[in-house]
Design a protein around this motif. Structure first.
Motif, PDB file in Angstrom:
ATOM      1  N   GLU A 103       0.833  -1.203   0.000  1.00 33.27           N
ATOM      2  CA  GLU A 103       0.000   0.000   0.000  1.00 33.27           C
ATOM      3  C   GLU A 103       0.873   1.261   0.000  1.00 33.27           C
ATOM      4  OE1 GLU A 103      -3.827  -1.848   2.448  1.00 33.27           O
ATOM      5  OE2 GLU A 103      -2.223  -0.809   3.532  1.00 33.27           O
ATOM      6  N   ARG A 104       2.039   1.179   0.621  1.00 36.41           N
ATOM      7  CA  ARG A 104       2.934   2.338   0.605  1.00 36.41           C
ATOM      8  C   ARG A 104       3.450   2.606  -0.811  1.00 36.41           C
ATOM      9  NH1 ARG A 104       6.561   1.944   6.206  1.00 36.41           N
ATOM     10  NH2 ARG A 104       4.765   1.972   7.632  1.00 36.41           N
ATOM     11  N   ILE A 105       3.646   1.548  -1.582  1.00 34.30           N
ATOM     12  CA  ILE A 105       4.041   1.745  -2.982  1.00 34.30           C
ATOM     13  C   ILE A 105       2.934   2.494  -3.721  1.00 34.30           C
ATOM     14  CG2 ILE A 105       4.485   0.553  -5.172  1.00 34.30           C
ATOM     15  CD1 ILE A 105       5.959  -1.573  -3.566  1.00 34.30           C
ATOM     16  N   ASP A 106       1.687   2.075  -3.505  1.00 38.51           N
ATOM     17  CA  ASP A 106       0.553   2.783  -4.111  1.00 38.51           C
ATOM     18  C   ASP A 106       0.543   4.249  -3.680  1.00 38.51           C
ATOM     19  OD1 ASP A 106      -0.281   0.433  -5.291  1.00 38.51           O
ATOM     20  OD2 ASP A 106      -1.831   0.015  -3.803  1.00 38.51           O
ATOM     21  N   TYR A 107       0.656   4.449  -2.390  1.00 37.33           N
ATOM     22  CA  TYR A 107       0.595   5.805  -1.839  1.00 37.33           C
ATOM     23  C   TYR A 107       1.711   6.671  -2.432  1.00 37.33           C
ATOM     24  CZ  TYR A 107       0.397   9.579   1.640  1.00 37.33           C
ATOM     25  OH  TYR A 107       0.288  10.799   2.257  1.00 37.33           O
ATOM     26  N   ASP A 108       2.936   6.182  -2.379  1.00 32.74           N
ATOM     27  CA  ASP A 108       4.085   6.969  -2.829  1.00 32.74           C
ATOM     28  C   ASP A 108       4.017   7.267  -4.319  1.00 32.74           C
ATOM     29  OD1 ASP A 108       5.036   6.915  -0.252  1.00 32.74           O
ATOM     30  OD2 ASP A 108       6.533   5.353  -0.622  1.00 32.74           O
TER      31      ASP A 108
END
Length: 611
Positions: free
Chosen positions: A109-114
């Protein structure tokens, strides 16, 4: 390069899978936290309400049927009011993203967010700073020799608007009429730009007037926009005088709107400066810094990029010199020897229809041979095929040497590598293999089609928005082809590969030279002619491209440099455990991401293999 139409007007590029065929949250990626659920809901909203709000994009992706049928008869709204609405949507979405606690998200999810944060953060910073040049990627002039409705819509209607039924043909006519409306919407924006002092260089103005004139000089009944509809309707057995109806719209609505656009360009011709760089525009130096951030997804400044280009040009020239000497070519500079190869009759195709057919057949053979090598280097290969096509003759004069168009998502159209055949003398045989590998396999088609077919990430993330990733991959694919051994029996093809890399390194020098060091157009052309050996007609077209698309050309070599660096860092850390298929599959499965995110993806992969 990638077809610019896949760049969404408000916030980047999209090459996306059908939302109807892929759940809003990909299988196995259901969030267990409130922050994750909020992020998924936001990404769903962006996908539905921002990305798929563009009717041209829906058609390009094959999503203009069923619940998306509303799009079939419309074009993207190019008015200032629509641009303001798009900006407001993006600002609101970015504010929602910033309200989500990133620390509460799981790793994927952090990849999506970033990824979303980098794009929307950059785009909104442009909105905050500039009243021009944020309609799509950083493109300061709404209309130029490479951009604008007159340039995009004829090819779009011919190559992407499908004709299967009477309703499709009627929708084509509706879009043809809308072409005139959108040209006038652009005209209104142009008046605003000119009032602000955002006026293209004189050579861009002259080229654009000529290109619009070429389009409108064709009698309406003979225009490709008319004949394409008539031929396709006839092939499908759809009765009606489609040619006459289309010709009337072209004559009475489209051509007059384009004539008004040409008149607008003529009205500024006397005021158009010869200065090539955006530094002369309002907040021009800040605009170029914004363009570099958008293009590279890094904090690299113009001076650093300029030096990188100079250093890589020196190294690549030395490598090319060694290959040329091994073939007995020892006299003159590297550029002079490559230029001589470019005019050597044994490497030239006849500049005729028959010669162009032979050229295309050779490219298809190269593509087929590459397909046989791919399983040794990739664990996953795309299901969608790729075709090689000619850029339409009516737009080839101002078009780049080649570009890639992604497949339709419903399987109705394969990917396409379009090549510019305006003059076969610009395409010596030794220069073509590396271009084919860049645009098709293992380049853009492999990367983008795999992204479209990936079921492990949210549909929004099946993007091609990061030029530094996609174009960096395309150039890395050229390097990979060399590593596969395709030039072992083809030293002149190796020269073509090295010259391609020199070309991209020269772009770093010239793009920053024009917009940061205040070089003239002529300085840029001279630098490339003296270092590369390309034909001056090709160089002039390229340099003029950099003038209207500041920063974009830097993404290729910056991206390839990072792709290569990440691979070698992973190889060094893993030693015998390094797996080239695993590296490629992991990096491509992430979808197009900023370089900082790609670094994190590969770092996680390395750590997993050493755990």
């Amino acid at each position: 390069m990638i077809d610019r139409r896949i760049f969404l007007g408000s916030a980047g590029a999209a090459a996306l899978l059908s939302f109807a065929r892929v759940p809003a949250v990909a299988a196995g990626m259901q969030s267990t936290t409130a922050a994750g659920a909020d992020l998924r809901a936001l990404m769903d909203h962006i996908y539905h309400d921002i990305v798929l709000a563009d009717p041209e994009l829906r058609t390009s992706l094959g999503l203009d049927t069923g619940e998306g049928a509303w799009a079939k008869s419309k074009l993207q709204d190019r008015s200032a009011q629509a641009l303001a609405r798009d900006r407001a949507k993006v600002r609101a979405a970015y504010a929602r993203l910033q309200a989500i606690d990133r620390d509460a998200l799981a790793g994927p999810e952090r990849i999506d967010y970033d990824t979303v944060a980098q794009l929307y953060g950059t785009v909104t910073s442009g909105y905050d700073q500039f009243d021009y040049g944020t309609f799509s990627w950083p493109e300061p002039y709404s209309v130029s020799q490479l951009g604008g409705t007159y340039n995009a819509i004829p090819d779009f209607l011919a190559s992407q608007h499908r004709i299967e039924t009477r309703e499709d043909a009627d929708a084509y006519l509706a879009r043809l009429a809308d072409f005139a409306v959108q040209a006038d919407n652009e005209n209104a924006r142009l008046r605003g730009e000119y009032a602000m002092g955002v006026i293209p260089p004189d050579f861009v103005v002259a080229r654009t007037i000529a290109l619009i004139g070429n389009l409108t000089a064709v009698p309406a009944a003979q225009s490709g926009m008319v004949t394409s509809l008539a031929m396709r309707a006839k092939a499908k057995g759809i009765p009606g005088d489609w040619a006459a109806r289309a010709a009337t719209i072209l004559d009475k609505q489209v051509y007059p709107a384009l004539a008004r656009q040409a008149d607008l360009f003529r009205s500024i011709q006397a005021r158009a400066p010869h200065d090539a760089g955006v530094w002369r525009l309002p907040e021009g130096e800040a605009y170029y810094a914004y363009a570099l951030r958008y293009a590279t997804t890094t904090g690299m400044g113009a001076e650093e990029i300029h030096r990188l280009g100079l250093d890589q040009m020196a190294d690549l020239s030395a490598r090319a010199d060694a290959v040329l000497k091994a073939e007995g070519l020892t006299r003159g500079t590297v550029a002079q020897r490559i230029r001589a190869l470019g005019t050597d009759p044994r490497f030239l195709y006849p500049d005729s229809d028959a010669g162009r057919e032979i050229l295309l057949a050779d490219l298809n053979r190269q593509l087929a041979a590459m397909q046989q090598r791919l399983p040794d280097w990739f664990g996953r290969l795309p299901r969608a095929g790729v075709e090689i096509k000619r850029i339409p003759p009516e737009t080839e004069a101002g078009a780049p040497g080649g570009y890639y168009q992604s497949p339709a998502l419903d399987g109705s159209r394969p990917g396409a590598y379009y090549i510019n055949l305006r003059d076969t003398a610009e395409l010596p045989k030794w220069s073509l293999p590396t271009l084919t590998y860049h645009e098709s396999l293992p380049g853009h088609h492999l990367q983008i089609a795999l992204s479209q077919e990936s079921a492990g990430i949210h549909p929004l993330r099946r993007l091609s928005s990061y030029s530094v990733y996609t174009e960096g991959w395309g150039l890395y694919a050229e390097q990979l082809a060399d590593e596969m051994g395709v030039y072992e029996q083809d030293p002149f093809g190796k020269i073509g590969y090295l010259q391609s890399f020199m070309f991209r390194a020269a772009r770093l020098v010239v793009d920053t030279g024009l917009h940061h060091k205040r070089w003239s157009r002529e300085q840029g052309i001279r630098y490339m002619a003296e270092t590369m050996g390309d034909a001056e007609t090709t160089i002039a077209t390229e340099v003029e491209r950099y003038c209207v698309w500041p920063g974009q050309a830097t993404s290729y070599k910056v991206g390839q440099t990072q792709w290569s660096a990440l691979r070698e860092q992973a190889r060094s850390r893993l030693g015998d455990r390094f797996d080239i298929k695993g590296f490629h599959d992991t990096a491509l499965a992430a979808g197009a991401v900023p370089l900082t995110v790609l670094d994190q993806v590969i770092d996680d992969w390395v750590k997993a293999r050493t755990a």
